[in-house]
Structure formats: C-alpha cells, structure tokens
Write a protein that holds these residues in place. Structure first.
Motif, PDB file in Angstrom:
ATOM      1  N   UNK A   1      29.431 -52.840  21.835  1.00 30.80           N
ATOM      2  CA  UNK A   1      30.432 -52.564  22.872  1.00 30.80           C
ATOM      3  C   UNK A   1      30.675 -51.084  23.153  1.00 30.80           C
ATOM      4  N   UNK A   2      30.238 -50.205  22.288  1.00 30.24           N
ATOM      5  CA  UNK A   2      30.535 -48.786  22.460  1.00 30.24           C
ATOM      6  C   UNK A   2      29.494 -48.031  23.276  1.00 30.24           C
ATOM      7  N   UNK A   3      28.508 -48.739  23.815  1.00 33.13           N
ATOM      8  CA  UNK A   3      27.535 -48.058  24.656  1.00 33.13           C
ATOM      9  C   UNK A   3      27.803 -48.403  26.118  1.00 33.13           C
ATOM     10  N   UNK A   4      27.569 -47.439  26.952  1.00 37.27           N
ATOM     11  CA  UNK A   4      27.746 -47.626  28.385  1.00 37.27           C
ATOM     12  C   UNK A   4      26.353 -47.702  29.007  1.00 37.27           C
ATOM     13  N   UNK A   5      26.049 -48.828  29.611  1.00 34.41           N
ATOM     14  CA  UNK A   5      24.716 -49.072  30.147  1.00 34.41           C
ATOM     15  C   UNK A   5      24.804 -49.265  31.660  1.00 34.41           C
ATOM     16  N   UNK A   6      23.967 -48.549  32.403  1.00 34.10           N
ATOM     17  CA  UNK A   6      23.898 -48.737  33.859  1.00 34.10           C
ATOM     18  C   UNK A   6      23.202 -50.052  34.201  1.00 34.10           C
TER      19      UNK A   6
END
Length: 112
Positions: free
Chosen positions: A47-52
């Motif tokens: 959950x702590x990664x931001x993915x395009x």
C-alpha cells in the motif's frame, strides 16, 4: 501458506518502473498463482507505493507472472529520495502475500 512457499521472485528496474516476476517452484502451482496473485492483490499488499499503471503478463509455459509497475520507484534510482530506489524490497514484501487457504483466514486466526 505464503507466496514464498510456492514461488520465488526476480526483480528489476529501469528508471521509474519496477518489474517483479513471480515464478512457481512447481508447474502444478502456476494455476494458484494465476488465480490469486492479481494486480489488485499485489497493490493492496504494497500500500505504500504509488503506481501510475500496473500490468500483469502471464507466462504459463514458464510458470510465471510478470508485473510491471510504472511510477513505483518515485523517480528512479538517480532521482528518488526513497531508501530503496531499486524496488528490490517490493519483491521481498510480496513474498509474504497469503495464498491458498491462508488468504481466507481472519487476522485473529493468523495470530494463533
């Protein structure tokens, strides 16, 4: 059981893109990987990664799934202030993903 019980991983990165390949130890376990290791479950587990954009490629002849996570490395190795700008720890975290009957246990059941 955990993903690490039935599969191993290889990771790679290029710029801001992280790639995680999940490879079944046994061809018999590929069907379980295919049904339970989805893009949605992977992103929920990390959950702590931001993915395009996140893509899953199925490689049944190899017994593997390949995930390509665009934007996961917050700028990439030379631009990110992240502690692990390479994304190798993403693969290590993914190995703790519950699969099979383990994903249906409640949090209390897992603590026992």
């Amino acid at each position: 059981m955990l993903l690490r019980d039935i599969a191993h991983l290889r990771t790679g990165d290029k710029g801001d893109v992280s790639q995680i390949s999940v490879i079944a130890f046994s061809t018999e376990d590929y069907a379980l990987l295919e049904s339970e290791v989805t893009v949605e479950r992977l992103l929920d587990h990390l959950p702590n990664i931001s993915v395009r954009h996140a893509h899953r490629y199925e490689l049944p002849n190899l017994g593997a799934l390949n995930f390509v996570l665009e934007g996961a490395l917050t700028g990439g190795v030379t631009r990110s202030l992240a502690l692990d700008a390479h994304g190798k720890s993403l693969g290590a975290q993914l190995l703790d993903l519950p699969v099979g009957d383990a994903q249906n246990l409640s949090v209390m059941d897992k603590a026992v």
